[in-house]
Write a protein that holds these residues in place. Structure first.
Motif, short mmCIF file in Angstrom:
data_model
loop_
_atom_site.label_atom_id
_atom_site.label_comp_id
_atom_site.label_asym_id
_atom_site.label_seq_id
_atom_site.Cartn_x
_atom_site.Cartn_y
_atom_site.Cartn_z
N ASP A 71 16.66 30.34 -9.13
CA ASP A 71 17.24 29.31 -8.26
C ASP A 71 16.52 28.00 -8.60
OD1 ASP A 71 19.10 30.80 -6.78
OD2 ASP A 71 17.53 31.55 -5.45
N TYR A 72 17.18 27.17 -9.38
CA TYR A 72 16.54 25.94 -9.84
C TYR A 72 16.10 25.10 -8.65
CZ TYR A 72 17.99 26.68 -14.71
OH TYR A 72 18.14 27.15 -15.99
N SER A 73 14.84 24.71 -8.67
CA SER A 73 14.22 24.09 -7.49
C SER A 73 13.33 22.93 -7.89
CB SER A 73 13.38 25.12 -6.74
OG SER A 73 14.17 26.24 -6.39
N ALA A 74 13.09 22.08 -6.92
CA ALA A 74 12.16 20.97 -7.13
C ALA A 74 11.19 20.90 -5.96
CB ALA A 74 12.93 19.65 -7.24
N ALA A 75 9.91 20.94 -6.29
CA ALA A 75 8.88 20.60 -5.30
C ALA A 75 8.75 19.09 -5.40
CB ALA A 75 7.57 21.31 -5.63
N TYR A 76 9.36 18.40 -4.45
CA TYR A 76 9.70 16.98 -4.59
C TYR A 76 8.76 16.12 -3.76
CZ TYR A 76 12.92 13.07 -5.24
OH TYR A 76 13.49 11.89 -5.62
N LEU A 77 8.37 15.00 -4.31
CA LEU A 77 7.52 14.10 -3.51
C LEU A 77 7.97 12.67 -3.62
CD1 LEU A 77 4.25 12.72 -4.82
CD2 LEU A 77 5.53 14.18 -6.37
N VAL A 78 7.67 11.92 -2.56
CA VAL A 78 7.88 10.48 -2.55
C VAL A 78 6.55 9.81 -2.19
CG1 VAL A 78 9.16 8.55 -1.56
CG2 VAL A 78 10.26 10.79 -1.77
N LEU A 79 6.12 8.90 -3.04
CA LEU A 79 5.00 8.02 -2.68
C LEU A 79 5.61 6.85 -1.93
CD1 LEU A 79 2.88 7.91 -5.99
CD2 LEU A 79 2.43 9.25 -3.92
N ARG A 80 5.47 6.88 -0.60
CA ARG A 80 6.12 5.88 0.24
C ARG A 80 5.22 4.65 0.34
NH1 ARG A 80 11.24 6.69 1.14
NH2 ARG A 80 11.00 8.71 2.17
N THR A 81 5.82 3.48 0.11
CA THR A 81 5.03 2.24 0.20
C THR A 81 5.51 1.41 1.39
OG1 THR A 81 6.54 1.02 -1.23
CG2 THR A 81 4.75 2.20 -2.30
N ASP A 82 4.69 0.46 1.79
CA ASP A 82 5.09 -0.34 2.95
C ASP A 82 5.89 -1.56 2.52
OD1 ASP A 82 3.04 -1.71 1.79
OD2 ASP A 82 1.77 -1.80 3.58
N GLU A 83 6.07 -1.73 1.22
CA GLU A 83 6.76 -2.94 0.74
C GLU A 83 7.20 -2.68 -0.69
OE1 GLU A 83 4.33 -6.56 1.40
OE2 GLU A 83 5.29 -7.21 -0.48
N GLY A 84 8.44 -2.97 -0.99
CA GLY A 84 8.92 -2.74 -2.35
C GLY A 84 9.31 -1.29 -2.56
N PRO A 85 9.56 -0.93 -3.82
CA PRO A 85 10.08 0.40 -4.11
C PRO A 85 9.08 1.52 -3.81
CG PRO A 85 9.54 -0.76 -6.14
CD PRO A 85 9.36 -1.74 -5.03
N ASP A 86 9.61 2.75 -3.65
CA ASP A 86 8.78 3.95 -3.55
C ASP A 86 8.72 4.63 -4.92
OD1 ASP A 86 8.57 3.57 -0.75
OD2 ASP A 86 10.51 4.57 -0.46
N GLY A 87 7.84 5.62 -5.05
CA GLY A 87 7.75 6.38 -6.30
C GLY A 87 8.17 7.82 -6.08
N HIS A 88 9.03 8.33 -6.96
CA HIS A 88 9.53 9.70 -6.81
C HIS A 88 9.06 10.58 -7.96
CE1 HIS A 88 12.77 8.77 -3.73
NE2 HIS A 88 12.30 7.59 -4.03
N GLY A 89 8.80 11.83 -7.64
CA GLY A 89 8.40 12.78 -8.68
C GLY A 89 8.65 14.19 -8.20
N ARG A 128 0.84 -1.20 0.00
CA ARG A 128 0.00 0.00 0.00
C ARG A 128 0.87 1.26 0.00
NH1 ARG A 128 -5.22 -0.53 0.41
NH2 ARG A 128 -6.03 -2.52 1.18
N ILE A 129 0.31 2.33 -0.47
CA ILE A 129 0.96 3.63 -0.32
C ILE A 129 0.64 4.13 1.09
CG2 ILE A 129 0.99 6.04 -1.09
CD1 ILE A 129 0.49 4.94 -3.91
N VAL A 130 1.69 4.35 1.86
CA VAL A 130 1.47 4.71 3.26
C VAL A 130 1.65 6.19 3.52
CG1 VAL A 130 1.99 2.42 4.16
CG2 VAL A 130 3.85 4.08 3.84
N ALA A 131 2.30 6.91 2.59
CA ALA A 131 2.47 8.35 2.79
C ALA A 131 2.83 9.02 1.48
CB ALA A 131 3.58 8.62 3.82
N LEU A 132 2.46 10.28 1.38
CA LEU A 132 2.95 11.15 0.31
C LEU A 132 3.82 12.20 1.00
CD1 LEU A 132 0.85 12.73 -2.60
CD2 LEU A 132 2.57 14.03 -1.33
N GLU A 133 5.14 12.05 0.85
CA GLU A 133 6.08 12.95 1.54
C GLU A 133 6.58 14.01 0.57
OE1 GLU A 133 7.82 9.19 4.16
OE2 GLU A 133 9.17 10.41 2.92
N VAL A 134 6.55 15.25 1.02
CA VAL A 134 6.92 16.36 0.14
C VAL A 134 8.13 17.08 0.71
CG1 VAL A 134 6.13 18.56 -0.80
CG2 VAL A 134 4.54 16.65 -0.63
#
Lengths: 432, 432
Positions: A31-49, A3-9
């Motif tokens: 100033d080159y910047s990224a509003a960055y997020l991680v879709l954190r999962t409880d198992e396996g890889p996370d998703g970055h964007g 499952r996706i357990v968090a959206l971290e920014v």
């Protein structure tokens, strides 16, 4: 079941304005910047964007991304990844959030970042880079990725299927060619307005030595300067290397026309963003008036509806997709299909931070499965900030080498995210 | 000497979704909200402004407004109010923030709210309502309010001066007529999709009894329902009261055309937002196909560049400005001038929360000093939430009476701002 357990920014900013890297006629001190997020999962890889921004407001962009958390947190990863078209349509259709655009600006870029993070997750789970995952889909699956709303007067799902089916036979041959030869790149590194003539000449010469046969110069602040700098660049690279120019939206339609006609003597390959990215009819008028100079735009074009009209109006010779301006991979697939329908080549915008890493996947997918063509195409390349990514682009002889690692290329090194965190990271604590 | 000492922002939300007021084909459950700001001064009146949203994301809209604080806090109020054109251009030109649009969506609406708050402040200091302050300016001063970038291929400052000078002779006569007779209104209160037929018929009948000769119905969810509801409304009001219809962006171009042709038997006065607000060419195609039905749009049109094209392309019969979607009073002045140049009547969008209070000033200024015309014009009216404003609109016999109190109409009662504050206000603490 994962499952996706968090959206971290996180708010990540690079102090590029200290060096005038990236300066142009509209953006003197980014100033080159990224509003960055991680879709954190409880198992396996996370998703970055992420969304690429140029500094102030990156915090607001982060807050917009966080608004989308209720749509993804708690969801079954496998189901989510199996219906990325559904995810994309759901995020765009949140009616209260849609009001803040609709489908444009901060809120739409937030949707794009979440969609892209889901693609990163799906590709990592599949053990493939995104371009290859996309290129492994059937025509029917690709059509299902697209939100067809507002497109059908220019391109129907059936027409898209025809385009994709016509490209099917050559897929594996083109994929092998890509793996062998890479995808053409071009470079903007020499041409920033903040650089003096000597630096421009040196960097232009170096770019040619590195294998690039197309470079780009910023123009539009002062006509005399543009004439001089184009002369310097042309002298440095000779008559055969192509030089594109980029006005970054600086002109009114009636200012653009005489200005660009004056620059025709240097035989620019294209003029990019001559006026407002919103001005479809203005681009068409400029294109008519400055032919045979090509007109290009797209990095600030807000969504597929605007691209549709740029194509319908015959306003552009070159379509420039951007990986984080629109609603993510899915909307860019729609835009690639539109470009193929109208026979306009796509030359992706990149640079910034991480845009090269992301957008190469779309261009390569286009070659393998959509347009099937490389002629007149090239992905922008700027040699900045790649060292902060876990799978940085690889350029050889002016060509992008195919990404081989699983994912979308969005993942930034944890250490970089920490050091450049704004305002608490070590780079910013020292003052700027 | 008075200075701006703070830009205070508050998130105010009304739980309108509990009653289905405001429901339409795209927005089933809006909570009418204001991302509200006060330009606090150390002496004399403050300036109030807001962005209207429909719920979620109002916090992000507030954060975007706060980003603009460094541009105004600490400034001399007199100088600021003497150059509102300069303020407007400065806010739009913050290059780092501009990247988040450009000139569209959350960031552009934030600019509009700050500009509008500055107009509220200027008008209060002048002891005049905004419409009268605008109507007291010379043609040269009005032209100076506008950011001409991207407009000059359709309208030059000199052409605008001509339009304004041509309207000068009749100004005082029209002003007096406005004070006597008010400005025509029309009402959307009967027509929300969430209402049943009986409520629709009752409210339509009441609207006519109240003096309105133009009402509006939401359409676009289901064709059979639209046919039935238009029949109910037509039966209730008779053949002479005009009925406009509003699809809230629901259709693709090729869906819109047969759907609207089917509804022509009820003789709708206009079709509003038949498709994406971004689709200039789509509106033009629909207009050609459904004539003589008029086509209207504007409440979601992001800026003057899009309005310019809607006019250039002959895409609309009626232009609908909105007080908080674009970059504030200044950009709306540009849009009024464009409409006058192209001879298209302006019928402002209103409703929501506080939009009637704000936009009436622009329509009245247009009548006195720009178009000089009332025919075919009317300001939308919805009888919701006016009680929360310190100078609510006054409607008599279906006509807006001229605002007489100093300011823009944006000031919301402090008590309302407190009770409906999100999430801490008493209305929200109770749950939902």
């Amino acid at each position: 079941m994962s499952r996706i357990v968090a959206l971290e920014v996180s708010d990540v900013r690079f102090p590029t304005s200290r060096e005038l890297d990236g300066s142009d006629a509209m953006n003197p001190d980014p100033d080159y910047s990224a509003a960055y997020l991680v879709l954190r999962t409880d198992e396996g890889p996370d998703g970055h964007g992420f969304v690429f921004t140029i500094g102030r407001g990156n915090d607001v962009q982060c807050a917009a991304i966080e608004l989308l958390a209720p749509h993804v947190v708690g969801r079954d990863v496998e189901k989510l990844c199996a219906d990325l078209g559904g995810l994309s349509r759901e995020l765009v259709s949140d009616s209260q959030l849609r009001w803040l655009g609709p489908e444009k600006g901060v809120m739409h870029m937030a949707v794009g970042a979440v969609v892209n993070a889901a693609w990163d997750l799906a590709a990592k789970r599949a053990g493939m880079p995104v371009w290859r995952l996309l290129a492994s889909l059937t025509p029917e699956q690709i059509v299902e990725l697209v939100d067809w709303r507002y497109l059908t007067d220019a391109l129907t799902p059936d027409e898209a299927l025809e385009i994709l089916r016509a490209a099917e036979p050559g897929r594996s041959e083109r994929l092998q060619r890509l793996e062998r030869e890479g995808y053409p790149g071009y470079t903007t590194s020499p041409g920033w307005l903040g650089y003096d003539d000597a630096k421009l000449a040196r960097l232009a010469t170096e770019a040619v030595a590195e294998g690039f046969d197309l470079i780009k110069l910023k123009v539009g602040a002062a006509l005399d300067d543009d004439v001089r700098r184009l002369g310097v660049a042309r002298a440095a690279v000779g008559p055969d290397v192509r030089i594109a120019i980029d006005a970054n939206q600086r002109f009114d339609v009636d200012t653009a026309i005489p200005w660009l006609r004056r620059l025709r003597e240097f035989n620019p390959w294209w003029i990019e963003e001559p006026t407002s990215p919103d001005d479809v009819l203005g681009h068409a008028a400029i294109r008519n008036a400055v032919a045979p100079m090509r007109v290009a735009t797209g990095e600030h074009v807000q969504n597929r509806v605007m691209f549709k009209q740029l194509l319908q109006a015959g306003a552009i010779d070159i379509l420039q997709i951007d990986a984080t301006r629109v609603g993510g991979v899915n909307e860019n697939v729609a835009i690639l299909l539109l470009a193929a329908k109208f026979g306009v080549p796509v030359c992706p915008h990149a640079g910034g931070v991480g845009l090269c890493e992301l957008v190469q996947h779309l261009a390569m997918f286009d070659y393998v499965a959509v347009s099937g063509a490389l002629d007149g195409r090239a992905i922008e390349y700027v040699d900045h900030l790649h060292e902060h990514f876990s799978t940085p682009v690889r350029i050889r002889d002016g060509r992008y080498q195919v990404p081989i690692d699983p994912g979308s290329g969005a993942e930034m090194l944890a250490d970089s995210r920490q050091r450049f965190a704004y305002p608490a990271g070590e780079v910013w604590r020292g003052g700027s």
